[in-house]
Design a protein around this motif. Structure first.
Motif, mmCIF file in Angstrom:
data_model
loop_
_atom_site.group_PDB
_atom_site.id
_atom_site.type_symbol
_atom_site.label_atom_id
_atom_site.label_comp_id
_atom_site.label_asym_id
_atom_site.label_seq_id
_atom_site.Cartn_x
_atom_site.Cartn_y
_atom_site.Cartn_z
ATOM 1 N N PHE A 51 1.007 -0.076 12.422
ATOM 2 C CA PHE A 51 1.562 0.529 11.217
ATOM 3 C C PHE A 51 2.477 -0.506 10.579
ATOM 4 O O PHE A 51 3.327 -1.101 11.263
ATOM 5 N N ALA A 52 2.318 -0.712 9.267
ATOM 6 C CA ALA A 52 3.058 -1.794 8.614
ATOM 7 C C ALA A 52 3.599 -1.355 7.266
ATOM 8 O O ALA A 52 3.074 -0.432 6.615
ATOM 9 N N SER A 53 4.632 -2.044 6.837
ATOM 10 C CA SER A 53 5.189 -1.852 5.504
ATOM 11 C C SER A 53 4.251 -2.467 4.470
ATOM 12 O O SER A 53 3.556 -3.446 4.759
ATOM 13 N N PRO A 54 4.225 -1.937 3.249
ATOM 14 C CA PRO A 54 3.399 -2.548 2.211
ATOM 15 C C PRO A 54 3.746 -4.007 1.919
ATOM 16 O O PRO A 54 2.896 -4.742 1.410
ATOM 17 N N ASP A 55 4.973 -4.429 2.247
ATOM 18 C CA ASP A 55 5.323 -5.833 1.988
ATOM 19 C C ASP A 55 5.159 -6.710 3.227
ATOM 20 O O ASP A 55 5.587 -7.866 3.229
ATOM 21 N N ASP A 56 4.517 -6.180 4.282
ATOM 22 C CA ASP A 56 4.269 -6.982 5.480
ATOM 23 C C ASP A 56 3.278 -8.099 5.171
ATOM 24 O O ASP A 56 2.239 -7.868 4.536
ATOM 25 N N ALA A 57 3.591 -9.295 5.630
ATOM 26 C CA ALA A 57 2.767 -10.465 5.305
ATOM 27 C C ALA A 57 1.352 -10.338 5.865
ATOM 28 O O ALA A 57 0.364 -10.661 5.179
ATOM 29 N N ASP A 58 1.199 -9.865 7.089
ATOM 30 C CA ASP A 58 -0.129 -9.746 7.690
ATOM 31 C C ASP A 58 -0.969 -8.688 6.992
ATOM 32 O O ASP A 58 -2.174 -8.867 6.780
#
Length: 296
Positions: free
Chosen positions: A196-203
């Motif tokens: 689960f990641a933030s929309p601004d996560d680089a990956d």
């Protein structure tokens, strides 16, 4: 005859002495009196309240019925963490005294409320009780058994915690208004595995089949913390919850290599806290099922 007279005289003298001694004894001065205002409108004994809850307190005072000394000073203080803070310290000259106030406590803890009254002769009386202030936790929304897709799946990968629903790639790619609702997304990668990641996560921004998210106009900056909360503890959460303190030193833009039963903390761009419990990662590996609670 003389002997009788002597004895009688001695008896009279004895009675007289005793009588005189009793009549000369002064009545004990009880000093001023102070009573707490009672009834349903007032708090007058030890009580437990919630943060930001208001209570009404009050006192009535009277001068001593023996000395009649005027009342001259009233003091109200609260002791918390062994530190006394005075809120009222007034002087006057009166036969009686009354005072009341509404009190609101904005932090958790315990406070000893002390009310003191003096008269002109220096005699003092007091009343006291303890208030315990608890935090019931924040009101929360619960979104249970949410299905998450991955890549360009018919099941949405993008979660809006304000609504409790997922959005698909097609619903977010060219709709900035929907992008602005998304707090986190689900994907599975070769390195990060179930994530689960933030929309601004680089990956997350490198996955072309997700939009790509790097091309979005609006990318909310959600941040994550690991927790030691168990799945059972998550399931036991009621309608309110006191979230763990979010640790800025441990914040990340994603929670990867997820396992079933794992619970993690997130903080939205608008500083609302939430928890995610991973329920199922499926054998297929590119879908997930999770439950979410978040502050209203």
């Amino acid at each position: 005859m003389k002997k009788w007279n002597y004895l009688f005289a001695a008896l009279l003298m004895s009675v007289a002495v005793v009588f005189t001694s009793c009549s000369d004894e002064e009545e004990t001065d009880p000093g001023p009196s102070l009573s707490l205002k009672g009834g349903s409108a007032y708090t007058s004994q030890d009580a437990t309240i919630q943060v930001n809850e208001a209570i009404m307190v009050g006192v009535n005072g009277l001068k001593s019925p023996v000395s009649g000394q005027k009342l001259t000073r009233f003091k109200f203080s609260i002791t918390s963490n062994n530190v006394a803070t005075t809120y009222v310290d007034s002087t006057f000259n009166a036969d009686s005294f009354t005072w009341e106030s509404e009190l609101t406590f904005t932090g958790v803890g315990e406070g000893r409320l002390l009310f003191e009254l003096w008269d002109k002769g220096g005699m003092k009386t007091d009343q006291a009780f303890t208030i315990t202030i608890e935090d019931p936790g924040a009101q929360i929304n619960k979104f249970l058994d949410i299905e998450f897709g991955s890549w360009d799946d018919p099941v949405g990968s993008f979660f809006a915690s304000s609504e409790g629903i997922t959005y698909t790639v097609g619903q977010t790619r060219n709709v900035p208004a929907n992008q602005a609702k998304i707090d986190f997304l689900f994907f599975k990668g070769a390195t990060n595995a179930n994530t689960f990641a933030s929309p601004d996560d680089a990956d997350a921004g490198t996955i072309q089949d997700l939009g790509p998210v790097s091309a979005w106009t609006n990318k909310n900056q959600t941040r994550f913390n690991p927790t030691t909360i168990t799945a059972a503890q998550f399931d036991a959460i009621g309608d309110t919850y006191q979230f763990p303190t979010f640790d800025l030193m441990q914040q990340t833009t994603k929670m990867n290599n997820l396992t079933e039963g794992q619970v993690f903390l997130f903080k939205t761009k608008n500083d609302k806290l939430g928890l995610v419990k991973v329920i199922d990662l499926y054998s297929r590996g590119d879908r997930a099922r999770a439950s979410v609670i978040v502050q209203k």
